[in-house]
Design a protein around this motif. Sequence first.
Motif, short mmCIF file in Angstrom:
data_model
loop_
_atom_site.label_atom_id
_atom_site.label_comp_id
_atom_site.label_asym_id
_atom_site.label_seq_id
_atom_site.Cartn_x
_atom_site.Cartn_y
_atom_site.Cartn_z
N VAL A 33 13.01 -3.52 5.27
CA VAL A 33 13.98 -2.75 6.04
C VAL A 33 13.67 -1.28 5.78
CG1 VAL A 33 16.42 -2.23 6.40
CG2 VAL A 33 15.71 -4.56 5.82
N MET A 34 13.44 -0.55 6.85
CA MET A 34 13.06 0.85 6.72
C MET A 34 14.30 1.75 6.75
SD MET A 34 9.94 -0.01 6.50
CE MET A 34 9.02 1.54 6.45
N THR A 35 14.15 2.92 6.17
CA THR A 35 15.29 3.85 6.11
C THR A 35 15.71 4.33 7.49
OG1 THR A 35 13.71 5.63 5.66
CG2 THR A 35 14.83 4.68 3.76
N ASP A 36 14.83 4.21 8.49
CA ASP A 36 15.21 4.61 9.86
C ASP A 36 15.86 3.46 10.63
OD1 ASP A 36 13.11 2.94 10.54
OD2 ASP A 36 11.86 4.51 11.40
N GLY A 37 16.09 2.33 9.95
CA GLY A 37 16.78 1.22 10.60
C GLY A 37 15.86 0.20 11.24
N ASN A 75 0.87 -1.16 0.00
CA ASN A 75 0.00 0.00 0.00
C ASN A 75 0.92 1.22 0.00
OD1 ASN A 75 -2.08 1.80 0.33
ND2 ASN A 75 -2.72 1.05 2.33
N VAL A 76 1.13 1.83 1.15
CA VAL A 76 2.01 3.00 1.24
C VAL A 76 3.42 2.53 1.60
CG1 VAL A 76 2.41 5.17 2.45
CG2 VAL A 76 0.07 4.43 1.93
N GLU A 77 4.41 2.91 0.80
CA GLU A 77 5.77 2.42 1.01
C GLU A 77 6.70 3.49 1.59
OE1 GLU A 77 7.76 0.33 -2.06
OE2 GLU A 77 6.02 -0.86 -2.58
N THR A 78 6.16 4.48 2.25
CA THR A 78 6.99 5.54 2.80
C THR A 78 8.08 4.98 3.70
OG1 THR A 78 4.99 6.87 2.83
CG2 THR A 78 6.90 7.76 4.00
N GLY A 79 9.33 5.30 3.40
CA GLY A 79 10.42 4.91 4.29
C GLY A 79 10.96 3.52 4.10
N VAL A 80 10.56 2.81 3.03
CA VAL A 80 11.09 1.46 2.80
C VAL A 80 12.43 1.57 2.06
CG1 VAL A 80 10.75 -0.77 1.65
CG2 VAL A 80 8.80 0.41 2.69
N ALA A 125 14.47 -3.94 -4.31
CA ALA A 125 14.31 -2.49 -4.10
C ALA A 125 12.84 -2.12 -4.14
CB ALA A 125 15.07 -1.73 -5.18
N PRO A 126 12.43 -1.13 -3.33
CA PRO A 126 11.03 -0.70 -3.37
C PRO A 126 10.71 0.01 -4.69
CG PRO A 126 12.32 0.76 -1.96
CD PRO A 126 13.24 -0.35 -2.37
N LYS A 127 9.48 -0.15 -5.14
CA LYS A 127 9.03 0.48 -6.39
C LYS A 127 8.11 1.67 -6.15
CE LYS A 127 8.32 -4.05 -8.43
NZ LYS A 127 7.36 -4.81 -9.24
#
Length: 109
Positions: free
Chosen positions: A84-88, A27-32, A56-58
């Motif tokens: 894995v999120m960009t915030d770790g 759905n929403v991939e913010t921060g993936v 990689a996220p699309k």
Amino acid sequence: GPTPAGLFVQNSAVEQANQVTVSWRTNVETGVASYQVFYAGKKHGNYKPVEATVTAPKGNNSAYSVSFPKPTKAAKFFVKVRAVMTDGTDQWSGPMKVGKNARVAELDD
């Protein structure tokens, strides 16, 4: 912990001729930062990464499908997708059963 509503919408896993295909929709991939498939012998077991499944996220509302050789000799096993999120931090899909009596394992949230 539970999968946040918002990332994994639908997951499935199918095994054919010793190849496993894991599919998921988002759905929403913010921060993936990336996705990877993990497997374990038991539903709540120790999940290990499947080599060469880093994806990689699309972007929002995307569909993914990753195929790989069966990672274990066991008749049945479980897979999960880790984001894995960009915030770790990590977010996980629900476990999906693969193998005996589990042609297609739908996520049930």
